[in-house]
Design a protein around this motif. Sequence first.
Motif, short mmCIF file in Angstrom:
data_model
loop_
_atom_site.label_atom_id
_atom_site.label_comp_id
_atom_site.label_asym_id
_atom_site.label_seq_id
_atom_site.Cartn_x
_atom_site.Cartn_y
_atom_site.Cartn_z
N ALA A 48 35.00 36.53 27.26
CA ALA A 48 36.44 35.94 27.17
C ALA A 48 37.46 36.96 27.59
O ALA A 48 38.58 36.44 28.30
CB ALA A 48 36.37 35.63 25.74
N LEU A 49 37.21 38.14 27.04
CA LEU A 49 38.53 39.16 27.47
C LEU A 49 38.47 39.39 28.84
O LEU A 49 39.61 39.64 29.52
CB LEU A 49 38.12 40.46 26.65
N THR A 50 37.50 39.41 29.55
CA THR A 50 37.53 39.64 30.89
C THR A 50 38.13 38.60 31.68
O THR A 50 38.92 38.84 32.59
CB THR A 50 36.05 39.67 31.68
N HIS A 51 37.91 37.32 31.03
CA HIS A 51 38.74 36.17 31.91
C HIS A 51 40.12 36.13 31.63
O HIS A 51 40.87 35.89 32.56
CB HIS A 51 37.93 34.93 31.41
N PHE A 72 34.85 43.90 31.72
CA PHE A 72 33.56 43.72 31.95
C PHE A 72 32.64 44.86 31.79
O PHE A 72 31.44 44.67 31.42
CB PHE A 72 33.39 43.55 33.63
N TRP A 73 33.08 46.11 31.57
CA TRP A 73 32.39 47.16 31.20
C TRP A 73 31.70 47.20 29.73
O TRP A 73 30.90 47.87 29.38
CB TRP A 73 33.27 48.53 31.26
N LEU A 74 32.46 46.34 28.85
CA LEU A 74 32.03 45.99 27.62
C LEU A 74 30.73 45.45 27.75
O LEU A 74 29.70 45.93 27.00
CB LEU A 74 32.99 45.56 26.71
N SER A 75 30.59 44.57 28.35
CA SER A 75 29.15 43.76 28.75
C SER A 75 28.05 44.74 29.29
O SER A 75 27.05 44.75 28.73
CB SER A 75 29.36 42.41 29.72
#
Length: 61
Positions: free
Chosen positions: A20-23, A30-33
């Motif tokens: 959600a934050l990436t979008h 994305f790096w959190l994923s």
Amino acid sequence: MTVDNGVRIVAGCMLLLSLALTHWVHPGFFWLSVFVGVNLIQSAFTGLCPAAMLLKRMGFK
């Protein structure tokens, strides 16, 4: 609830939050994923999981 189920819930929530934050905020989230995925892989090999340790301290069985 068991620690294993708790870890899966935490990882799933972190991945959904990251997507959600990436979008909506910034593509760098994305790096959190990536971090969550790498942490799951290393915990499978080493048996050390920071989320599991935290959940045990919170009283999960």
